[in-house]
Design a protein around this motif. Structure first.
Motif, mmCIF file in Angstrom:
data_model
loop_
_atom_site.group_PDB
_atom_site.id
_atom_site.type_symbol
_atom_site.label_atom_id
_atom_site.label_comp_id
_atom_site.label_asym_id
_atom_site.label_seq_id
_atom_site.Cartn_x
_atom_site.Cartn_y
_atom_site.Cartn_z
ATOM 1 N N SER A 130 28.085 72.457 64.582
ATOM 2 C CA SER A 130 28.812 73.662 64.200
ATOM 3 C C SER A 130 30.319 73.442 64.102
ATOM 4 N N GLU A 131 30.761 72.212 64.278
ATOM 5 C CA GLU A 131 32.180 71.919 64.198
ATOM 6 C C GLU A 131 32.673 72.056 62.764
ATOM 7 N N SER A 132 33.975 72.273 62.616
ATOM 8 C CA SER A 132 34.558 72.460 61.282
ATOM 9 C C SER A 132 35.232 71.197 60.765
ATOM 10 N N ALA A 133 35.028 70.091 61.452
ATOM 11 C CA ALA A 133 35.614 68.823 61.029
ATOM 12 C C ALA A 133 34.614 67.707 61.339
ATOM 13 N N ALA A 134 34.879 66.568 60.719
ATOM 14 C CA ALA A 134 33.997 65.416 60.934
ATOM 15 C C ALA A 134 34.836 64.155 60.933
ATOM 16 N N GLY A 135 34.234 63.086 61.404
ATOM 17 C CA GLY A 135 34.866 61.777 61.364
ATOM 18 C C GLY A 135 33.858 60.765 60.876
ATOM 19 N N LEU A 136 34.292 59.878 59.992
ATOM 20 C CA LEU A 136 33.435 58.803 59.507
ATOM 21 C C LEU A 136 34.013 57.492 60.001
ATOM 22 N N CYS A 137 33.154 56.666 60.548
ATOM 23 C CA CYS A 137 33.587 55.376 61.071
ATOM 24 C C CYS A 137 33.707 54.378 59.927
ATOM 25 N N PRO A 138 34.855 53.734 59.766
ATOM 26 C CA PRO A 138 35.008 52.751 58.696
ATOM 27 C C PRO A 138 34.206 51.475 58.917
ATOM 28 N N ARG A 139 33.755 51.223 60.122
ATOM 29 C CA ARG A 139 32.984 50.003 60.391
ATOM 30 C C ARG A 139 31.474 50.252 60.281
ATOM 31 N N CYS A 140 30.938 51.198 61.046
ATOM 32 C CA CYS A 140 29.483 51.376 61.071
ATOM 33 C C CYS A 140 28.994 52.544 60.211
ATOM 34 N N LEU A 141 29.920 53.288 59.616
ATOM 35 C CA LEU A 141 29.626 54.416 58.718
ATOM 36 C C LEU A 141 28.902 55.560 59.412
ATOM 37 N N SER A 142 29.108 55.674 60.702
ATOM 38 C CA SER A 142 28.534 56.768 61.470
ATOM 39 C C SER A 142 29.352 58.035 61.225
ATOM 40 N N LEU A 143 28.672 59.151 61.008
ATOM 41 C CA LEU A 143 29.321 60.445 60.824
ATOM 42 C C LEU A 143 29.235 61.210 62.131
ATOM 43 N N GLU A 144 30.379 61.648 62.615
ATOM 44 C CA GLU A 144 30.432 62.350 63.892
ATOM 45 C C GLU A 144 31.134 63.693 63.714
ATOM 46 N N PRO A 145 30.515 64.792 64.156
ATOM 47 C CA PRO A 145 31.228 66.069 64.166
ATOM 48 C C PRO A 145 32.385 65.989 65.166
ATOM 49 N N VAL A 146 33.536 66.532 64.799
ATOM 50 C CA VAL A 146 34.681 66.566 65.704
ATOM 51 C C VAL A 146 35.230 67.982 65.735
ATOM 52 N N GLU A 147 35.950 68.293 66.789
ATOM 53 C CA GLU A 147 36.495 69.648 66.951
ATOM 54 C C GLU A 147 37.499 70.005 65.864
ATOM 55 N N GLU A 148 38.412 69.069 65.587
ATOM 56 C CA GLU A 148 39.405 69.335 64.548
ATOM 57 C C GLU A 148 39.928 68.029 63.978
ATOM 58 N N SER A 149 40.415 68.119 62.763
ATOM 59 C CA SER A 149 40.951 66.950 62.084
ATOM 60 C C SER A 149 42.401 66.747 62.475
ATOM 61 N N ALA A 150 42.813 65.491 62.495
ATOM 62 C CA ALA A 150 44.192 65.160 62.847
ATOM 63 C C ALA A 150 45.032 65.028 61.576
ATOM 64 N N GLY A 151 45.241 66.116 60.875
ATOM 65 C CA GLY A 151 46.081 66.085 59.681
ATOM 66 C C GLY A 151 45.359 65.616 58.443
ATOM 67 N N GLU A 152 46.123 65.064 57.510
ATOM 68 C CA GLU A 152 45.585 64.598 56.231
ATOM 69 C C GLU A 152 44.688 63.376 56.459
ATOM 70 N N PRO A 153 43.460 63.402 55.921
ATOM 71 C CA PRO A 153 42.557 62.271 56.147
ATOM 72 C C PRO A 153 43.030 60.995 55.454
ATOM 73 N N ALA A 154 42.804 59.884 56.097
ATOM 74 C CA ALA A 154 43.192 58.573 55.559
ATOM 75 C C ALA A 154 41.956 57.891 54.980
ATOM 76 N N PHE A 155 41.441 58.452 53.878
ATOM 77 C CA PHE A 155 40.228 57.910 53.279
ATOM 78 C C PHE A 155 40.404 56.469 52.822
ATOM 79 N N ASP A 156 41.640 56.048 52.583
ATOM 80 C CA ASP A 156 41.882 54.663 52.177
ATOM 81 C C ASP A 156 41.565 53.671 53.300
ATOM 82 N N ARG A 157 41.413 54.145 54.544
ATOM 83 C CA ARG A 157 41.024 53.280 55.667
ATOM 84 C C ARG A 157 39.537 52.942 55.657
#
Length: 129
Positions: A26-53
Motif C-alpha cells: 500500500s506504499e506510494s513509492a517503490a525502489g528497484l535494485c540496480p543489481r538484483c532487480l528486486s522491487l521493494e515498496p518504500v514509504e517515500e521516495s528520496a526526490g527525483e529518481p536516478a533511473f540512470d543508475r
C-alpha cells in the motif's frame, strides 16, 4: 534505502496514482535494485529518481522509466502479475521505448546479477505483446 536481498542502494521513485494498483503493498513509492532487480515498496521516495543508475540501457525519461522499473520488478512472478505486466508493457511502448530491447540490455549488463531468467522472461513477454 538498501535492497534487503543484496544490500545495494535502491533507486527509489514515487509511484503516480495510475500505477498504484500495479505496486505490491500500500506504499506510494517503490525502489528497484540496480543489481538484483528486486522491487521493494518504500514509504517515500528520496526526490527525483536516478533511473540512470539502473543500467546504461535503461531509459531515463520518467514516462518510460517508471512503468519499466515496475515491470522489471514484477518479472519475478509473471504468473501472478500477468495483467499488470501487460498494462506496463503498453505504457512503456507508448512512451517510445522498446521494453524487450531494454530487457536484452539488462541481460547483458555485467553489473546486473539477478535470479530472474531475463531471456526466458523476454520470450514470455513477446507472447503478451
Amino acid at each position: 534505502m538498501d535492497c534487503p536481498h543484496c544490500e545495494t542502494a535502491l533507486v527509489t521513485f514515487a509511484v503516480p496514482p495510475e500505477y498504484q494498483e500495479h505496486l505490491p503493498g500500500s506504499e506510494s513509492a517503490a525502489g528497484l535494485c540496480p543489481r538484483c532487480l528486486s522491487l521493494e515498496p518504500v514509504e517515500e521516495s528520496a526526490g527525483e529518481p536516478a533511473f540512470d543508475r539502473l543500467s546504461d540501457g535503461f531509459p531515463t525519461t520518467r514516462e518510460a522509466a517508471l512503468p519499466l522499473a515496475l515491470l522489471v520488478g514484477l518479472l519475478s512472478n509473471l504468473a501472478l502479475y500477468r495483467s499488470e505486466i501487460a498494462t506496463l508493457l503498453e505504457a512503456v511502448e507508448r512512451a517510445g521505448t522498446d521494453p524487450l530491447l531494454v530487457l536484452d540490455r539488462l541481460d547483458r549488463d555485467p553489473e546486473v546479477e539477478t535470479d530472474i531468467d531475463l531471456s526466458g522472461r523476454r520470450r514470455q513477454l513477446e507472447q503478451l505483446l
